[in-house]
Design a protein around this motif. Structure first.
Motif, short mmCIF file in Angstrom:
data_model
loop_
_atom_site.label_atom_id
_atom_site.label_comp_id
_atom_site.label_asym_id
_atom_site.label_seq_id
_atom_site.Cartn_x
_atom_site.Cartn_y
_atom_site.Cartn_z
N LEU A 198 -86.72 -128.87 27.38
CA LEU A 198 -87.03 -128.38 26.04
C LEU A 198 -86.46 -126.98 25.82
O LEU A 198 -85.87 -126.70 24.78
CB LEU A 198 -88.54 -128.38 25.81
N THR A 199 -86.59 -126.11 26.79
CA THR A 199 -86.04 -124.76 26.69
C THR A 199 -84.52 -124.81 26.53
O THR A 199 -83.95 -124.11 25.69
CB THR A 199 -86.43 -123.92 27.92
N ALA A 200 -83.87 -125.64 27.32
CA ALA A 200 -82.41 -125.77 27.23
C ALA A 200 -81.99 -126.27 25.86
O ALA A 200 -81.03 -125.77 25.26
CB ALA A 200 -81.89 -126.69 28.32
N LEU A 201 -82.71 -127.24 25.33
CA LEU A 201 -82.39 -127.75 23.99
C LEU A 201 -82.53 -126.67 22.93
O LEU A 201 -81.69 -126.54 22.05
CB LEU A 201 -83.29 -128.94 23.64
N LEU A 202 -83.59 -125.89 23.01
CA LEU A 202 -83.79 -124.83 22.03
C LEU A 202 -82.74 -123.73 22.15
O LEU A 202 -82.25 -123.21 21.16
CB LEU A 202 -85.19 -124.24 22.16
N VAL A 203 -82.37 -123.39 23.36
CA VAL A 203 -81.38 -122.34 23.56
C VAL A 203 -80.01 -122.77 23.05
O VAL A 203 -79.32 -122.04 22.36
CB VAL A 203 -81.30 -121.93 25.06
N PHE A 204 -79.61 -124.00 23.39
CA PHE A 204 -78.26 -124.44 23.04
C PHE A 204 -78.16 -125.09 21.66
O PHE A 204 -77.15 -124.98 21.00
CB PHE A 204 -77.72 -125.39 24.11
N ALA A 205 -79.19 -125.75 21.21
CA ALA A 205 -79.13 -126.42 19.91
C ALA A 205 -79.74 -125.59 18.80
O ALA A 205 -79.43 -125.81 17.64
CB ALA A 205 -79.85 -127.77 19.99
N GLY A 206 -80.58 -124.62 19.13
CA GLY A 206 -81.26 -123.82 18.11
C GLY A 206 -80.34 -123.22 17.07
O GLY A 206 -80.56 -123.40 15.87
N PRO A 207 -79.27 -122.51 17.47
CA PRO A 207 -78.38 -121.94 16.46
C PRO A 207 -77.73 -123.00 15.58
O PRO A 207 -77.56 -122.80 14.38
CB PRO A 207 -77.33 -121.20 17.30
N GLN A 208 -77.38 -124.16 16.14
CA GLN A 208 -76.78 -125.22 15.34
C GLN A 208 -77.79 -125.80 14.37
O GLN A 208 -77.46 -126.13 13.24
CB GLN A 208 -76.21 -126.31 16.26
N LEU A 209 -79.05 -125.96 14.81
CA LEU A 209 -80.08 -126.47 13.91
C LEU A 209 -80.30 -125.51 12.76
O LEU A 209 -80.46 -125.91 11.62
CB LEU A 209 -81.38 -126.71 14.68
N ALA A 210 -80.32 -124.22 13.05
CA ALA A 210 -80.51 -123.22 12.00
C ALA A 210 -79.37 -123.29 10.98
O ALA A 210 -79.59 -123.23 9.78
CB ALA A 210 -80.61 -121.83 12.59
N ARG A 211 -78.14 -123.45 11.45
CA ARG A 211 -77.00 -123.51 10.54
C ARG A 211 -77.01 -124.80 9.73
O ARG A 211 -76.55 -124.82 8.61
CB ARG A 211 -75.70 -123.37 11.31
N ALA A 212 -77.52 -125.88 10.29
CA ALA A 212 -77.59 -127.14 9.57
C ALA A 212 -78.46 -127.01 8.33
O ALA A 212 -78.24 -127.69 7.33
CB ALA A 212 -78.10 -128.25 10.48
N GLU A 213 -79.46 -126.14 8.38
CA GLU A 213 -80.37 -125.93 7.26
C GLU A 213 -79.91 -124.80 6.35
O GLU A 213 -80.55 -124.50 5.36
CB GLU A 213 -81.77 -125.65 7.79
N GLU A 214 -78.81 -124.16 6.68
CA GLU A 214 -78.30 -123.01 5.93
C GLU A 214 -77.80 -123.45 4.55
O GLU A 214 -77.11 -124.46 4.42
CB GLU A 214 -77.14 -122.42 6.75
#
Length: 140
Positions: free
Chosen positions: A9-25
């Motif tokens: 879960l930590t790895a997913l948040l670290v690596f996917a978090g910025p992409q998820l944030a941009r997807a909602e931008e």
């Protein structure tokens, strides 16, 4: 097993978090982020990074980061070396969203830089063109 799940879960948040944030931008937020980053690259004379924000069509047209940077340096001094930058309206046009940016160029004159944005097949945004509109009322 709990420790492994936490690590995953930590790895997913670290690596996917910025992409998820941009997807909602929003398109406006994406345009501002991209244009600011490109202007920072211009300030640093980082042709490769500046070129990376151009749409694929522009990249083909200019062929290389060096050619692109030379065009900006010689023809777009107000965005290459602005004294001031203020983001204004994002206007929908047939060519794509037009992010209007008030800039004061190195000559002390005011311009609206019209950045035409293009959404890519992967959902990201790139700059597909820019033109300058000289202003008479707003300058230093």
């Amino acid at each position: 097993m709990t420790r492994l799940a936490t690590l995953v879960l930590t790895a997913l948040l670290v690596f996917a978090g910025p992409q998820l944030a941009r997807a909602e931008e929003t398109p406006r937020a994406a345009a501002e982020r991209i244009i600011r980053a490109q202007m920072q690259a211009f300030q640093a004379d980082d042709a490769g990074t500046a070129f990376s924000f151009a749409s694929p069509d522009l990249q083909v047209k200019f062929g290389s980061p060096a050619n692109f940077m030379e065009m900006v340096r010689t023809g777009y001094a107000p965005v290459y070396r602005p004294q001031a930058v203020e983001f204004r309206d994002l206007v929908d046009t047939p060519r794509g969203p037009d992010q209007q940016v008030f800039v004061i160029g190195p000559d002390g004159k005011g311009y609206i830089a019209h950045y035409i944005m293009q959404q890519q097949p992967d959902g990201s945004w790139r700059i597909s063109g820019c033109y300058l509109e000289p202003l008479r009322e707003e300058s230093v």
